[in-house]
Design a protein around this motif. Structure first.
Motif, PDB file in Angstrom:
ATOM      1  N   PHE A 177      38.175  46.212  80.942  1.00 14.74           N
ATOM      2  CA  PHE A 177      39.555  46.682  81.125  1.00 14.74           C
ATOM      3  C   PHE A 177      39.579  48.076  81.720  1.00 14.74           C
ATOM      4  O   PHE A 177      40.465  48.421  82.506  1.00 14.74           O
ATOM      5  CB  PHE A 177      40.294  46.665  79.779  1.00 14.74           C
ATOM      6  N   LEU A 178      38.586  48.904  81.368  1.00  9.25           N
ATOM      7  CA  LEU A 178      38.533  50.281  81.854  1.00  9.25           C
ATOM      8  C   LEU A 178      37.584  50.453  83.031  1.00  9.25           C
ATOM      9  O   LEU A 178      37.133  51.555  83.347  1.00  9.25           O
ATOM     10  CB  LEU A 178      38.124  51.203  80.698  1.00  9.25           C
ATOM     11  N   LEU A 179      37.289  49.341  83.709  1.00 14.25           N
ATOM     12  CA  LEU A 179      36.510  49.332  84.954  1.00 14.25           C
ATOM     13  C   LEU A 179      35.126  49.947  84.784  1.00 14.25           C
ATOM     14  O   LEU A 179      34.624  50.690  85.631  1.00 14.25           O
ATOM     15  CB  LEU A 179      37.278  50.033  86.076  1.00 14.25           C
ATOM     16  N   THR A 180      34.504  49.603  83.666  1.00 14.38           N
ATOM     17  CA  THR A 180      33.105  49.958  83.424  1.00 14.38           C
ATOM     18  C   THR A 180      32.312  48.664  83.261  1.00 14.38           C
ATOM     19  O   THR A 180      32.707  47.801  82.474  1.00 14.38           O
ATOM     20  CB  THR A 180      32.964  50.806  82.147  1.00 14.38           C
ATOM     21  N   PRO A 181      31.223  48.497  84.008  1.00 12.99           N
ATOM     22  CA  PRO A 181      30.416  47.264  83.878  1.00 12.99           C
ATOM     23  C   PRO A 181      29.649  47.276  82.557  1.00 12.99           C
ATOM     24  O   PRO A 181      28.633  47.966  82.438  1.00 12.99           O
ATOM     25  CB  PRO A 181      29.484  47.331  85.087  1.00 12.99           C
ATOM     26  N   TYR A 182      30.130  46.522  81.584  1.00 13.01           N
ATOM     27  CA  TYR A 182      29.664  46.658  80.208  1.00 13.01           C
ATOM     28  C   TYR A 182      28.158  46.511  80.068  1.00 13.01           C
ATOM     29  O   TYR A 182      27.468  47.415  79.577  1.00 13.01           O
ATOM     30  CB  TYR A 182      30.370  45.641  79.312  1.00 13.01           C
ATOM     31  N   TYR A 183      27.603  45.356  80.464  1.00 13.06           N
ATOM     32  CA  TYR A 183      26.170  45.118  80.244  1.00 13.06           C
ATOM     33  C   TYR A 183      25.322  46.048  81.105  1.00 13.06           C
ATOM     34  O   TYR A 183      24.288  46.560  80.646  1.00 13.06           O
ATOM     35  CB  TYR A 183      25.824  43.654  80.541  1.00 13.06           C
ATOM     36  N   SER A 184      25.737  46.263  82.333  1.00 15.65           N
ATOM     37  CA  SER A 184      24.959  47.129  83.229  1.00 15.65           C
ATOM     38  C   SER A 184      24.878  48.545  82.680  1.00 15.65           C
ATOM     39  O   SER A 184      23.802  49.163  82.633  1.00 15.65           O
ATOM     40  CB  SER A 184      25.597  47.143  84.619  1.00 15.65           C
ATOM     41  N   TRP A 185      26.018  49.074  82.261  1.00 15.81           N
ATOM     42  CA  TRP A 185      26.025  50.429  81.726  1.00 15.81           C
ATOM     43  C   TRP A 185      25.315  50.482  80.377  1.00 15.81           C
ATOM     44  O   TRP A 185      24.623  51.465  80.068  1.00 15.81           O
ATOM     45  CB  TRP A 185      27.462  50.935  81.598  1.00 15.81           C
ATOM     46  N   GLY A 191      39.393  56.687  74.001  1.00 15.78           N
ATOM     47  CA  GLY A 191      39.004  56.196  72.684  1.00 15.78           C
ATOM     48  C   GLY A 191      38.588  54.742  72.716  1.00 15.78           C
ATOM     49  O   GLY A 191      37.607  54.337  72.070  1.00 15.78           O
ATOM     50  N   ALA A 192      39.330  53.923  73.480  1.00 15.52           N
ATOM     51  CA  ALA A 192      38.963  52.508  73.614  1.00 15.52           C
ATOM     52  C   ALA A 192      37.613  52.369  74.300  1.00 15.52           C
ATOM     53  O   ALA A 192      36.786  51.522  73.923  1.00 15.52           O
ATOM     54  CB  ALA A 192      40.045  51.766  74.395  1.00 15.52           C
ATOM     55  N   TRP A 193      37.366  53.197  75.310  1.00 11.44           N
ATOM     56  CA  TRP A 193      36.067  53.174  75.983  1.00 11.44           C
ATOM     57  C   TRP A 193      34.952  53.540  74.998  1.00 11.44           C
ATOM     58  O   TRP A 193      33.876  52.940  75.007  1.00 11.44           O
ATOM     59  CB  TRP A 193      36.074  54.147  77.161  1.00 11.44           C
ATOM     60  N   ILE A 194      35.207  54.516  74.151  1.00  8.65           N
ATOM     61  CA  ILE A 194      34.208  54.946  73.169  1.00  8.65           C
ATOM     62  C   ILE A 194      33.902  53.817  72.186  1.00  8.65           C
ATOM     63  O   ILE A 194      32.742  53.634  71.787  1.00  8.65           O
ATOM     64  CB  ILE A 194      34.699  56.212  72.448  1.00  8.65           C
ATOM     65  N   VAL A 211      33.620  42.291  72.120  1.00 12.66           N
ATOM     66  CA  VAL A 211      34.582  43.388  72.096  1.00 12.66           C
ATOM     67  C   VAL A 211      34.240  44.427  73.159  1.00 12.66           C
ATOM     68  O   VAL A 211      35.115  44.898  73.899  1.00 12.66           O
ATOM     69  CB  VAL A 211      34.624  44.037  70.699  1.00 12.66           C
ATOM     70  N   GLY A 212      32.970  44.780  73.270  1.00 16.87           N
ATOM     71  CA  GLY A 212      32.563  45.780  74.253  1.00 16.87           C
ATOM     72  C   GLY A 212      32.831  45.334  75.675  1.00 16.87           C
ATOM     73  O   GLY A 212      33.293  46.123  76.511  1.00 16.87           O
ATOM     74  N   GLY A 260      34.023  50.681  72.956  1.00 19.26           N
ATOM     75  CA  GLY A 260      33.145  49.819  73.737  1.00 19.26           C
ATOM     76  C   GLY A 260      31.726  50.361  73.772  1.00 19.26           C
ATOM     77  O   GLY A 260      30.751  49.599  73.723  1.00 19.26           O
ATOM     78  N   HIS A 261      31.596  51.661  73.849  1.00 18.30           N
ATOM     79  CA  HIS A 261      30.293  52.337  73.797  1.00 18.30           C
ATOM     80  C   HIS A 261      29.614  52.075  72.458  1.00 18.30           C
ATOM     81  O   HIS A 261      28.395  51.841  72.393  1.00 18.30           O
ATOM     82  CB  HIS A 261      30.531  53.829  74.048  1.00 18.30           C
ATOM     83  N   GLU A 262      30.389  52.095  71.357  1.00 20.60           N
ATOM     84  CA  GLU A 262      29.847  51.743  70.052  1.00 20.60           C
ATOM     85  C   GLU A 262      29.276  50.319  70.072  1.00 20.60           C
ATOM     86  O   GLU A 262      28.208  50.056  69.518  1.00 20.60           O
ATOM     87  CB  GLU A 262      30.952  51.829  68.992  1.00 20.60           C
ATOM     88  N   CYS A 263      30.008  49.425  70.715  1.00 21.76           N
ATOM     89  CA  CYS A 263      29.543  48.033  70.818  1.00 21.76           C
ATOM     90  C   CYS A 263      28.222  47.948  71.562  1.00 21.76           C
ATOM     91  O   CYS A 263      27.314  47.205  71.172  1.00 21.76           O
ATOM     92  CB  CYS A 263      30.589  47.184  71.539  1.00 21.76           C
ATOM     93  N   GLY A 264      28.110  48.708  72.642  1.00 15.99           N
ATOM     94  CA  GLY A 264      26.884  48.680  73.432  1.00 15.99           C
ATOM     95  C   GLY A 264      25.663  49.120  72.648  1.00 15.99           C
ATOM     96  O   GLY A 264      24.546  48.668  72.904  1.00 15.99           O
ATOM     97  N   HIS A 265      25.863  49.992  71.664  1.00 15.36           N
ATOM     98  CA  HIS A 265      24.766  50.453  70.823  1.00 15.36           C
ATOM     99  C   HIS A 265      24.504  49.528  69.640  1.00 15.36           C
ATOM    100  O   HIS A 265      23.516  49.713  68.927  1.00 15.36           O
ATOM    101  CB  HIS A 265      25.064  51.855  70.281  1.00 15.36           C
ATOM    102  N   GLY A 266      25.395  48.569  69.401  1.00 10.95           N
ATOM    103  CA  GLY A 266      25.273  47.756  68.200  1.00 10.95           C
ATOM    104  C   GLY A 266      25.786  48.464  66.959  1.00 10.95           C
ATOM    105  O   GLY A 266      25.522  48.027  65.836  1.00 10.95           O
ATOM    106  N   ALA A 267      26.541  49.556  67.137  1.00  7.22           N
ATOM    107  CA  ALA A 267      27.077  50.317  66.006  1.00  7.22           C
ATOM    108  C   ALA A 267      28.420  49.777  65.534  1.00  7.22           C
ATOM    109  O   ALA A 267      28.875  50.129  64.445  1.00  7.22           O
ATOM    110  CB  ALA A 267      27.230  51.790  66.394  1.00  7.22           C
ATOM    111  N   PHE A 268      29.044  48.937  66.331  1.00  4.59           N
ATOM    112  CA  PHE A 268      30.373  48.421  66.007  1.00  4.59           C
ATOM    113  C   PHE A 268      30.316  47.392  64.884  1.00  4.59           C
ATOM    114  O   PHE A 268      31.148  47.374  63.983  1.00  4.59           O
ATOM    115  CB  PHE A 268      30.972  47.792  67.271  1.00  4.59           C
TER     116      PHE A 268
END
Length: 414
Positions: A141-149, A111-114, A134-135, A116-124
């Protein structure tokens, strides 16, 4: 408004080796503007405080679950628990406690990753700085490269269901698998897909556990046209432009900070505790993410496109809504699977408006809206068995199963 013709739902259609026996599919004709006009404007509004409340809820749940589990684990190892429950009973209860912790913490991490996914879309939030701050924290924290992904996922949304340009879950073709074209003699598909049930189960378990990290590291299940060694960590990767170099480096720094924090936690609290409290739920969250995304985009009912037949609207409709894990999917996973179709049409729409917006979208799209209420693990097994390849020719493509059968076929221009 005049609607294009489309075949009835093939979920009630018997598979046939004769292509003429399966329903004909005509792609939707509408523009994104027409579809957006069918949804009330208030469902596109983003509320920063409401979004932050969901983050706070997830963080508090994760921390509270850690504290409760640590307390309960200590009690179940105590002499008083062993007297009350017996040694075997206390040990059994302890492992039941950890199984529950891994299940629910895995869902909370997802859920926390999701979010972050909202943040990546600008939906947050309507504010880019809030989204990226936030993203970046949640995904790092969940070992996902935020900007790259975020960059590659944006490309996935722009080109979803395009055989040439999509980023992930591109179907294998007949040629990719070395299956010969149909001839006068029948093809022994069992030769190509004759895996035992045990082997299939083994492959699914491995894929569910580690395929997301493998995608980030080695482009596994990604766009086949990318060169070897394509990944999400190199600023020079073909995925990124030169102008995105610093964003990729920043993503790597976030990942490195988390790894260093985990090393410190291991030396301070013990490696076993890090594995029990963080690594296992993290693996579980990878499993849920892979399962959710695979079932969003892989189904015998939805088309993929080549060339001029593809456009954004048709690609957005080529995904499936599923009542994933019932109330747990709605509460912990923020409706990511329940209302995913509308998300592909409008990625900046906040998830908490997905339910209402989907009702309007469903009414507008009619039979072009695809949903499936099959139990999620049965859906995984069935789709893995039925979605094996697409043809090398044609501009509208549907998955074929282990016997070379499809449930839909495109309308042929007269």
């Amino acid at each position: 408004m005049l609607r294009a013709s489309v075949s009835p739902s093939p979920r009630t259609t018997t598979l046939s080796e004769k292509e003429d026996d399966v329903p004909v599919y005509t792609p939707m004709p509408w523009s994104l503007k027409e579809i957006r006009a069918s949804i009330p404007a208030q469902y596109f509004e983003r509320d920063t405080m409401r979004s932050l409340a969901y983050v706070s809820r997830d963080v508090l749940m994760a921390a509270g679950l850690v504290k409760f589990t640590a307390f309960a684990d200590a009690y179940l190892q105590s002499s008083s628990a062993q007297v009350t429950l017996s040694v075997a009973g206390a040990e059994l209860a302890r492992w039941g406690l950890w199984a529950a912790y891994w299940w629910f913490q895995g869902l909370i991490f997802t859920g926390a990753w999701i979010l972050g996914h909202e943040c990546g879309h600008g939906a947050f939030s309507p504010y880019k700085r809030v989204n990226d701050t936030v993203g970046f924290i949640l995904h790092s924290f969940l070992l996902t490269p935020y900007y790259s992904w975020k960059i590659s996922h944006h490309s996935h949304h722009l080109h979803h269901a395009s055989m040439e340009k999509d980023e992930v879950y591109i179907p294998a073709t007949r040629n990719d698998l070395g299956i010969p074209k149909e001839a006068k003699h029948s093809i022994d598909f069992e030769h190509y897909f004759g895996d035992t049930a045990i082997y299939t189960l083994f492959v699914l378990i491995i894929r569910q556990a580690i395929s997301f990290p493998l995608y980030l590291l080695f482009n596994i299940s990604g766009q086949a046209s990318y060169p070897k060694f394509t990944n999400h960590f190199s600023p020079n990767s073909v995925i990124f432009t030169k102008g995105q170099r610093n964003a990729v480096i920043m993503s790597d720094i976030g990942m490195l900070a988390t790894i260093m924090a985990l090393r410190w936690a291991g030396s301070t609290f013990g490696s076993v505790n890090v594995v029990m409290y963080y690594v296992v739920p993290w693996v579980a969250s990878n499993h849920w993410l892979v399962l959710v995304t695979y079932l969003h985009h892989t189904d015998p009912e939805v088309p993929h496109y080549r060339g001029k037949e593809w456009n954004f609207v048709r690609g957005a409709a080529s995904t499936v809504d599923r009542p994933f894990l019932g109330w747990q999917g709605r509460f912990f996973l923020h409706d990511i699977s329940h209302y995913h179709v509308v998300h592909h049409f409008f990625p900046k729409m906040p998830f908490y408006h997905g339910r209402e917006a989907t009702q309007h979208l469903k009414a507008f799209l009619g039979p072009y809206y695809v949903s499936c209420d099959k139990p999620v693990f049965k859906a995984l097994w069935d789709n893995y068995s039925r979605c094996k390849f697409v043809e090398d020719e044609g501009e509208i493509l549907f998955y074929k199963d282990k016997q070379g059968r499809a449930v839909r076929r495109p309308q042929v221009a007269s």
